[in-house]
Scaffold this motif. Sequence first.
Motif, PDB file in Angstrom:
ATOM      1  N   LEU A 109       0.865  -1.181   0.000  1.00 29.60           N
ATOM      2  CA  LEU A 109       0.000   0.000   0.000  1.00 29.60           C
ATOM      3  C   LEU A 109       0.896   1.224   0.000  1.00 29.60           C
ATOM      4  O   LEU A 109       1.564   1.520   0.995  1.00 29.60           O
ATOM      5  N   ALA A 110       0.926   1.945  -1.111  1.00 30.07           N
ATOM      6  CA  ALA A 110       1.717   3.168  -1.224  1.00 30.07           C
ATOM      7  C   ALA A 110       0.803   4.353  -0.989  1.00 30.07           C
ATOM      8  O   ALA A 110      -0.106   4.607  -1.781  1.00 30.07           O
ATOM      9  N   LEU A 111       1.028   5.065   0.098  1.00 32.40           N
ATOM     10  CA  LEU A 111       0.186   6.193   0.471  1.00 32.40           C
ATOM     11  C   LEU A 111       0.781   7.504  -0.021  1.00 32.40           C
ATOM     12  O   LEU A 111       1.981   7.747   0.134  1.00 32.40           O
ATOM     13  N   GLY A 112      -0.055   8.356  -0.606  1.00 37.49           N
ATOM     14  CA  GLY A 112       0.340   9.727  -0.856  1.00 37.49           C
ATOM     15  C   GLY A 112       0.482  10.449   0.470  1.00 37.49           C
ATOM     16  O   GLY A 112       0.419   9.842   1.544  1.00 37.49           O
ATOM     17  N   PRO A 113       0.650  11.758   0.469  1.00 36.18           N
ATOM     18  CA  PRO A 113       0.940  12.483   1.716  1.00 36.18           C
ATOM     19  C   PRO A 113      -0.145  12.330   2.768  1.00 36.18           C
ATOM     20  O   PRO A 113      -1.332  12.444   2.468  1.00 36.18           O
ATOM     21  N   VAL A 114       0.293  12.045   3.985  1.00 34.76           N
ATOM     22  CA  VAL A 114      -0.640  11.872   5.105  1.00 34.76           C
ATOM     23  C   VAL A 114      -0.348  12.849   6.240  1.00 34.76           C
ATOM     24  O   VAL A 114      -1.076  12.867   7.233  1.00 34.76           O
ATOM     25  N   PHE A 115       0.695  13.657   6.117  1.00 38.54           N
ATOM     26  CA  PHE A 115       1.078  14.528   7.219  1.00 38.54           C
ATOM     27  C   PHE A 115       0.377  15.881   7.110  1.00 38.54           C
ATOM     28  O   PHE A 115      -0.074  16.290   6.039  1.00 38.54           O
ATOM     29  N   ALA A 116       0.273  16.565   8.239  1.00 33.75           N
ATOM     30  CA  ALA A 116      -0.478  17.821   8.320  1.00 33.75           C
ATOM     31  C   ALA A 116      -0.020  18.800   7.250  1.00 33.75           C
ATOM     32  O   ALA A 116       1.172  19.068   7.090  1.00 33.75           O
ATOM     33  N   SER A 117      -0.986  19.321   6.503  1.00 37.19           N
ATOM     34  CA  SER A 117      -0.672  20.264   5.431  1.00 37.19           C
ATOM     35  C   SER A 117      -1.811  21.266   5.302  1.00 37.19           C
ATOM     36  O   SER A 117      -2.900  21.071   5.873  1.00 37.19           O
ATOM     37  N   SER A 118      -1.578  22.305   4.523  1.00 37.55           N
ATOM     38  CA  SER A 118      -2.584  23.355   4.372  1.00 37.55           C
ATOM     39  C   SER A 118      -3.689  22.976   3.393  1.00 37.55           C
ATOM     40  O   SER A 118      -4.865  23.247   3.629  1.00 37.55           O
ATOM     41  N   THR A 119      -3.313  22.337   2.263  1.00 41.44           N
ATOM     42  CA  THR A 119      -4.324  22.058   1.237  1.00 41.44           C
ATOM     43  C   THR A 119      -4.190  20.639   0.695  1.00 41.44           C
ATOM     44  O   THR A 119      -4.819  19.714   1.181  1.00 41.44           O
ATOM     45  N   THR A 172       3.401  21.074   3.439  1.00 34.27           N
ATOM     46  CA  THR A 172       3.447  20.497   4.780  1.00 34.27           C
ATOM     47  C   THR A 172       3.454  21.558   5.879  1.00 34.27           C
ATOM     48  O   THR A 172       4.079  22.611   5.764  1.00 34.27           O
ATOM     49  N   ILE A 173       2.744  21.224   6.965  1.00 33.20           N
ATOM     50  CA  ILE A 173       2.769  22.013   8.199  1.00 33.20           C
ATOM     51  C   ILE A 173       3.613  21.311   9.261  1.00 33.20           C
ATOM     52  O   ILE A 173       4.373  21.940   9.995  1.00 33.20           O
ATOM     53  N   ASP A 174       3.490  19.980   9.331  1.00 32.63           N
ATOM     54  CA  ASP A 174       4.163  19.234  10.397  1.00 32.63           C
ATOM     55  C   ASP A 174       4.405  17.807   9.912  1.00 32.63           C
ATOM     56  O   ASP A 174       3.464  17.065   9.650  1.00 32.63           O
ATOM     57  N   PRO A 222      -5.190  16.192  10.307  1.00 29.29           N
ATOM     58  CA  PRO A 222      -6.474  15.934  10.977  1.00 29.29           C
ATOM     59  C   PRO A 222      -7.585  15.528  10.013  1.00 29.29           C
ATOM     60  O   PRO A 222      -8.503  14.804  10.402  1.00 29.29           O
ATOM     61  N   ARG A 223      -7.504  15.963   8.759  1.00 32.49           N
ATOM     62  CA  ARG A 223      -8.516  15.560   7.783  1.00 32.49           C
ATOM     63  C   ARG A 223      -8.469  14.062   7.506  1.00 32.49           C
ATOM     64  O   ARG A 223      -9.425  13.481   6.981  1.00 32.49           O
ATOM     65  N   LEU A 224      -7.334  13.432   7.864  1.00 31.24           N
ATOM     66  CA  LEU A 224      -7.174  11.993   7.668  1.00 31.24           C
ATOM     67  C   LEU A 224      -7.279  11.219   8.973  1.00 31.24           C
ATOM     68  O   LEU A 224      -7.423   9.995   8.952  1.00 31.24           O
ATOM     69  N   GLY A 225      -7.168  11.909  10.091  1.00 32.83           N
ATOM     70  CA  GLY A 225      -7.254  11.233  11.382  1.00 32.83           C
ATOM     71  C   GLY A 225      -6.109  11.612  12.291  1.00 32.83           C
ATOM     72  O   GLY A 225      -5.585  12.725  12.237  1.00 32.83           O
ATOM     73  N   THR A 226      -5.717  10.680  13.118  1.00 32.68           N
ATOM     74  CA  THR A 226      -4.669  10.912  14.118  1.00 32.68           C
ATOM     75  C   THR A 226      -3.457  10.046  13.824  1.00 32.68           C
ATOM     76  O   THR A 226      -3.500   9.155  12.971  1.00 32.68           O
ATOM     77  N   ASP A 227      -2.385  10.302  14.573  1.00 32.80           N
ATOM     78  CA  ASP A 227      -1.204   9.452  14.453  1.00 32.80           C
ATOM     79  C   ASP A 227      -1.567   8.001  14.745  1.00 32.80           C
ATOM     80  O   ASP A 227      -1.082   7.075  14.077  1.00 32.80           O
ATOM     81  N   ASP A 228      -2.412   7.787  15.744  1.00 32.24           N
ATOM     82  CA  ASP A 228      -2.824   6.422  16.087  1.00 32.24           C
ATOM     83  C   ASP A 228      -3.603   5.771  14.943  1.00 32.24           C
ATOM     84  O   ASP A 228      -3.505   4.550  14.738  1.00 32.24           O
ATOM     85  N   ASP A 229      -4.368   6.572  14.194  1.00 34.81           N
ATOM     86  CA  ASP A 229      -5.109   6.012  13.067  1.00 34.81           C
ATOM     87  C   ASP A 229      -4.154   5.509  11.984  1.00 34.81           C
ATOM     88  O   ASP A 229      -4.394   4.458  11.363  1.00 34.81           O
ATOM     89  N   LEU A 230      -3.077   6.247  11.749  1.00 29.17           N
ATOM     90  CA  LEU A 230      -2.095   5.791  10.770  1.00 29.17           C
ATOM     91  C   LEU A 230      -1.447   4.490  11.227  1.00 29.17           C
ATOM     92  O   LEU A 230      -1.283   3.552  10.440  1.00 29.17           O
ATOM     93  N   VAL A 231      -1.093   4.422  12.497  1.00 28.31           N
ATOM     94  CA  VAL A 231      -0.490   3.194  13.020  1.00 28.31           C
ATOM     95  C   VAL A 231      -1.479   2.035  12.935  1.00 28.31           C
ATOM     96  O   VAL A 231      -1.104   0.896  12.601  1.00 28.31           O
ATOM     97  N   ASP A 281       4.805   8.890   1.897  1.00 25.46           N
ATOM     98  CA  ASP A 281       5.263   9.920   0.975  1.00 25.46           C
ATOM     99  C   ASP A 281       5.931  11.031   1.783  1.00 25.46           C
ATOM    100  O   ASP A 281       5.272  11.694   2.582  1.00 25.46           O
ATOM    101  N   GLY A 282       7.223  11.226   1.585  1.00 27.73           N
ATOM    102  CA  GLY A 282       7.972  12.238   2.324  1.00 27.73           C
ATOM    103  C   GLY A 282       8.241  13.461   1.474  1.00 27.73           C
ATOM    104  O   GLY A 282       8.938  13.381   0.460  1.00 27.73           O
ATOM    105  N   VAL A 283       7.686  14.599   1.887  1.00 23.48           N
ATOM    106  CA  VAL A 283       7.849  15.851   1.139  1.00 23.48           C
ATOM    107  C   VAL A 283       8.907  16.677   1.858  1.00 23.48           C
ATOM    108  O   VAL A 283       8.607  17.411   2.805  1.00 23.48           O
TER     109      VAL A 283
END
Length: 473
Positions: free
Chosen positions: A80-90, A95-97, A103-112, A128-130
């Motif tokens: 499973l190759a995921l596009g960006p999942v980290f906090a971002s503006s749009t 990237t923000i963090d 948050p639009r995708l969930g929490t850190d625990d949700d990713l785990v 995906d690392g930006v």
Amino acid sequence: MQHSTPATDGSTPTSADSTSDARTPTAPERAWTEHVIWWHVYPLGFGGADTTGADRSPQPRLLDLVPWLDHLLALGANGLALGPVFASSTHGYDTIDWLRVDPRLGTDDDLVTLIDAAHAKGVRVMLDGVFNHVGPEFPALQEARADSSSPAAALFRRDEHGELATFEGHGGLIALDHSSPEVVRTVSEVLVHWADRGADAWRLDAAYSVPSSFWAEVLPPLRESHPDVWVVGEVLHGDYAAAVRDGGLDSVTQYELWQGTWHGIQDVNLHELAWALTRHDEFLDEFAPLTFVGNHDVTRIASQIDDERHHAHAVVLLFTLGGVPSVYYGDELGLRAVKEERVGGDDAIRPAFPRWSGDDGAVSLVAGADPAVLGLHQELVGVRRRHPWLHGARTRTVSVTNETLVLEVRGAGGGADGADELLVVALNLGDEPLRVADPTPAADGWVAGRGAGLDGDVLVVGAHGWAVVAPRA
């Protein structure tokens, strides 16, 4: 915590039973990549999140992917190759963090939770690392803009006018200074942080814009703590082998082959594809490229190629050529969409998928899905699984015209008594039958095909058909 390893089964051998072409170097700890087939998802689009920045309401959309793992497995994939999942503006690439899930995708625990669910089914996960640029809300960038003398200002590159440099002219994407030791340290820590939480691989966004020396500094801590993690850089053109070698990467995205495939088929000029294959073989001497016929940045293959009789030919190539194949979500269902060069022009190729309980088939859920296209993908993934040596296979062009191409696909020394493994791939874009007598197909050598068959010692590929056969020993 130690890097977790997903359960293995017959479709995901370990390095001990690897049978790929010995000429393709793969680090033993990352030999699992010789058997991986990725299903690539753009999570923000998949989950129907707003990507304009107007609505960033929290919602655990990553968890919606858990039941879709069964579709991934039904396809025959195991990554499973995921596009960006980290906090971002749009859209995910501003990237923000890096250390917090959007948050639009969930929490850190949700990713785990998603990673753990994937591992329980024998599925690897790529993030995906930006790291070429950040978005306007990145805290250190805001600090640098407020005080140009602050230490944060040293994290960002300046242009010839002393202004903050942007990524390819995008004012909302501010380039990092990759000569900064602090940027090196931070990115290294991010890679290890998410590997600690189970990530099996990293895609490095816009790696072509980052000095290879930066990756060479960043990756050693990841290699030391998680030697099994695979790293692929997004590289569009240039010296692929040097990008891998100088940056310490495992692979890069094979855009040259993507271009040669869809363009050669669309223009009915298979000489272009044959040339791309000579380059592809050169790359395989040094690394296994990430191969694809679609991703989150390009028009879907079903829309790139006007003649729908030829869509299958691109998929045949994806699964019979050397490399690490990736299928972009929806391509396996025959979805169509065109990328447009405008604000929001990516939306059509990054669609929302419905929530799924796992009870119904994906074809019945997704509007426009074609069961025949899914069946074709499943059949060709099956070919790949039965011939794992294709990971490192080289090709020889037996014959080529604008409308026809016959390839001998070879894996070194994996057959009986050390003989090479061989398959013949024949493509016909024309109105007349293609007859292939040399290499002579084995009497029981039929592997897969459409509009084709064996006529004694001759393979006959009908108009607009294709075939994969084993030649006579």
